[in-house]
Design a protein around this motif. Structure first.
Motif, PDB file in Angstrom:
ATOM      1  N   ASN A  68      51.584  59.559  50.051  1.00 60.90           N
ATOM      2  CA  ASN A  68      51.363  58.119  49.925  1.00 60.90           C
ATOM      3  C   ASN A  68      49.946  57.808  49.459  1.00 60.90           C
ATOM      4  O   ASN A  68      49.726  56.869  48.684  1.00 60.90           O
ATOM      5  CB  ASN A  68      51.636  57.420  51.256  1.00 60.90           C
ATOM      6  CG  ASN A  68      53.119  57.209  51.503  1.00 60.90           C
ATOM      7  OD1 ASN A  68      53.930  57.282  50.578  1.00 60.90           O
ATOM      8  ND2 ASN A  68      53.489  56.947  52.754  1.00 60.90           N
ATOM      9  N   GLU A 114      59.815  47.004  50.212  1.00 58.73           N
ATOM     10  CA  GLU A 114      59.409  46.639  51.571  1.00 58.73           C
ATOM     11  C   GLU A 114      58.536  47.736  52.179  1.00 58.73           C
ATOM     12  O   GLU A 114      57.503  47.454  52.795  1.00 58.73           O
ATOM     13  CB  GLU A 114      60.653  46.408  52.437  1.00 58.73           C
ATOM     14  CG  GLU A 114      60.320  45.916  53.842  1.00 58.73           C
ATOM     15  CD  GLU A 114      61.568  45.677  54.674  1.00 58.73           C
ATOM     16  OE1 GLU A 114      61.434  45.557  55.905  1.00 58.73           O
ATOM     17  OE2 GLU A 114      62.673  45.614  54.097  1.00 58.73           O
ATOM     18  N   TYR A 115      58.939  48.979  51.975  1.00 59.37           N
ATOM     19  CA  TYR A 115      58.158  50.109  52.486  1.00 59.37           C
ATOM     20  C   TYR A 115      56.791  50.155  51.808  1.00 59.37           C
ATOM     21  O   TYR A 115      55.764  50.364  52.457  1.00 59.37           O
ATOM     22  CB  TYR A 115      58.923  51.412  52.236  1.00 59.37           C
ATOM     23  CG  TYR A 115      58.166  52.661  52.624  1.00 59.37           C
ATOM     24  CD1 TYR A 115      57.930  52.977  53.954  1.00 59.37           C
ATOM     25  CD2 TYR A 115      57.678  53.523  51.639  1.00 59.37           C
ATOM     26  CE1 TYR A 115      57.237  54.129  54.308  1.00 59.37           C
ATOM     27  CE2 TYR A 115      56.987  54.665  51.979  1.00 59.37           C
ATOM     28  CZ  TYR A 115      56.763  54.967  53.322  1.00 59.37           C
ATOM     29  OH  TYR A 115      56.063  56.097  53.663  1.00 59.37           O
ATOM     30  N   ASN A 117      61.102  51.732  47.314  1.00 67.32           N
ATOM     31  CA  ASN A 117      61.470  50.698  48.280  1.00 67.32           C
ATOM     32  C   ASN A 117      60.308  49.723  48.403  1.00 67.32           C
ATOM     33  O   ASN A 117      59.236  50.076  48.900  1.00 67.32           O
ATOM     34  CB  ASN A 117      61.797  51.345  49.631  1.00 67.32           C
ATOM     35  CG  ASN A 117      62.284  50.336  50.653  1.00 67.32           C
ATOM     36  OD1 ASN A 117      61.619  49.326  50.925  1.00 67.32           O
ATOM     37  ND2 ASN A 117      63.437  50.607  51.240  1.00 67.32           N
ATOM     38  N   ARG A 128      54.398  47.596  53.269  1.00 62.73           N
ATOM     39  CA  ARG A 128      53.875  47.999  54.587  1.00 62.73           C
ATOM     40  C   ARG A 128      52.792  49.060  54.441  1.00 62.73           C
ATOM     41  O   ARG A 128      51.736  48.976  55.074  1.00 62.73           O
ATOM     42  CB  ARG A 128      55.008  48.533  55.459  1.00 62.73           C
ATOM     43  CG  ARG A 128      55.993  47.483  55.944  1.00 62.73           C
ATOM     44  CD  ARG A 128      56.723  47.976  57.201  1.00 62.73           C
ATOM     45  NE  ARG A 128      57.298  49.305  57.029  1.00 62.73           N
ATOM     46  CZ  ARG A 128      58.524  49.541  56.574  1.00 62.73           C
ATOM     47  NH1 ARG A 128      59.303  48.514  56.218  1.00 62.73           N
ATOM     48  NH2 ARG A 128      58.975  50.773  56.461  1.00 62.73           N
TER      49      ARG A 128
END
Length: 378
Positions: A325, A356-357, A354, A360
Motif C-alpha cells: 500500500n 472505499e478501501y 476498491n 480509508r
C-alpha cells in the motif's frame, strides 16, 4: 585528447568498435555516440568534436546530410565515413566535402581502421588542432550539470532549464556494481535514451545517473520499468529508481540533492535486508499496478506464503499488504500532484481497485481525503 563523435545505427557495430579501438593510442576520446543523424547533429552542436565517424544510412537524417551540415559550421573537422558497397553514388557526392577516410563495412578490419585513425591524427596535427581539454564553460551541458550536482561547479544556464519538471535517479547496489563494466553501462545509457528520447541524461557517479525531463511524465515509471526489465534480461542487474517532481522555484541542484538524500535513505534501509526481501520489494514496485497477492509473489520467489510473510516482516517491520500500500500510495501522490486525472482513475491505475478501501487507506496515511490533499499540494 581529440573528441570523437560516432554515429552508427547498428548497436552491435557501435559497441564492437568502441570497445575494440584503443582510442587513447591515437590521442582520441570517444566522447559521444548516436544511433541516428538527428541525434548525431544535436550532439555535434553540444560537444564540437574534432573527429566525426559516421554511417551513411541512418534514420531521421542520413550521413550525407549530417556531413553537409557539419561542413557549414566546421570546414576542418576530420570526418570518416563507414559505408556499404552500394552507397557508391552517395560517396561520390561526398568528394568535395573533404572526407579523411572511407571504411567499407563488408570488408573492414582493425588494421584498416587503425590506419584511417592514424591518418586522421596526422591530419589534425597538420592543421594545428591540438585536442586540448576545453575550458569548463565550453564543456558539454551534461558534463557541466554533473559538475554542478556533485558540487564541483556552478549551475549552468541553458535554454530548457526552466522547463525541467521531473528528475529520475538510477543507482545500483554495491553488489550489482561489481557485476557490470563500463561497456555494459554504455548499453544501459542506450536503453535509457531510447525510453526517454527527449530527456537529458547526466552521469553522476560510478554506474549512477539521472534523467531530466522537460515535463512531468505520467508514464515515466512504466518506461523506467521497461528499461529495467531489459537491463535485467541482458546484464543480470536491476537499477534502483527514484523520481521527484521539481517544486516551484527549486534549482536543479536542490532537486538533485533532495532526490539523492532519498536514494541514500532507501539504500541504507535496504542494505539491512536479505536478498529475498530486496527481490520482493523490487518486484512489488514493478508490478504494484496489478492484483498482487501474497500467494502470487511467494510463488514468484519460489517460497511458501507463510515463510515469505515471516521474512518480509522481520526485515521491513511491516507486513506485506502495508508495504504494498505504501508503494501504491507513493505513486498515487505523484499522479495527484502532476496530473488532472480523476482520483478514482489514479487509484485504479495504481492497484487500488476498491474505491472505499482506497479512501480509508489514503486518509489513514495522509490525514485528509485524496481530493483535499490534491488541493493542498497543487
Amino acid at each position: 585528447m581529440y573528441k570523437v563523435l560516432f554515429a552508427e545505427d547498428e548497436l552491435l557495430v557501435r559497441l564492437g568498435l568502441q570497445n575494440s579501438i584503443p582510442w587513447g593510442d591515437f590521442g582520441m576520446e570517444l566522447t559521444a555516440q548516436a544511433d541516428n543523424g538527428i541525434t548525431a547533429y544535436e550532439l555535434y552542436q553540444k560537444i564540437r568534436p574534432d573527429v566525426v565517424i559516421t554511417d551513411i544510412r541512418m534514420e531521421g537524417m542520413d550521413g550525407y546530410e549530417l556531413i553537409r551540415k557539419i561542413r557549414e559550421e566546421d570546414p576542418e573537422c576530420a570526418i570518416v565515413v563507414i559505408s556499404c558497397l552500394d552507397d557508391f553514388e552517395t560517396l561520390r557526392k561526398m568528394i568535395p566535402m573533404k572526407i579523411i577516410g572511407y571504411i567499407l563495412k563488408a570488408s573492414m578490419s582493425m588494421e584498416e581502421i587503425f590506419g584511417v585513425l592514424r591518418e586522421t591524427q596526422e591530419y589534425l596535427r597538420s592543421i594545428g588542432r591540438t585536442g586540448e581539454e576545453a575550458p569548463k564553460e565550453s564543456r558539454s551541458l551534461e558534463q557541466r550539470l554533473a559538475d554542478c550536482f556533485l558540487g564541483e561547479g556552478p549551475e549552468p544556464h541553458w535554454e530548457r532549464e526552466t522547463s525541467i519538471r521531473q528528475m529520475l535517479l538510477f543507482w545500483l547496489t554495491a553488489e550489482d556494481k561489481e557485476k557490470i563494466n563500463e561497456l555494459a553501462m554504455k548499453f544501459v545509457y542506450e536503453l535509457a535514451n531510447r525510453q526517454f528520447p527527449k530527456g537529458t541524461l547526466v552521469e553522476t557517479g560510478e554506474k549512477c545517473f539521472c534523467l531530466l525531463l522537460a515535463a512531468a511524465d505520467p508514464d515515466s515509471e512504466t518506461k523506467a520499468e521497461r528499461m529495467n526489465r531489459s537491463v535485467e534480461g541482458f546484464l543480470g542487474v536491476r537499477f534502483q529508481i527514484a523520481s521527484e517532481t521539481r517544486q516551484k522555484g527549486e534549482t536543479l541542484k536542490a532537486l538533485y540533492d533532495r532526490l539523492n538524500r532519498r536514494m541514500q535513505e532507501e539504500t541504507a534501509e535496504e542494505q539491512g535486508w536479505d536478498k529475498l526481501t530486496r527481490e520482493a520489494v523490487s518486484y512489488m514496485r514493478e508490478h504494484h499496478r496489478e492484483t498482487l497477492s501474497l500467494t502470487e509473489i511467494s510463488g514468484v520467489l519460489g517460497i511458501s506464503p507463510s515463510y515469505f510473510s515471516h521474512i518480509f516482516k522481520k526485515n521491513t517491520d511491516k507486513n506485506y499488504v502495508e508495504y504494498l500500500n505504501e508503494i501504491r500510495l507513493e505513486a498515487v501522490l505523484k499522479d495527484l500532484k502532476d496530473t488532472d486525472d480523476k482520483v478514482s482513475a489514479i487509484a485504479e491505475k495504481h492497484g487500488f481497485n476498491n474505491q472505499e478501501y482506497f479512501s480509508r487507506v489514503f486518509k489513514k496515511a495522509m490525514g485528509v481525503s485524496p481530493v483535499k490533499w490534491r488541493q493542498q499540494n497543487r
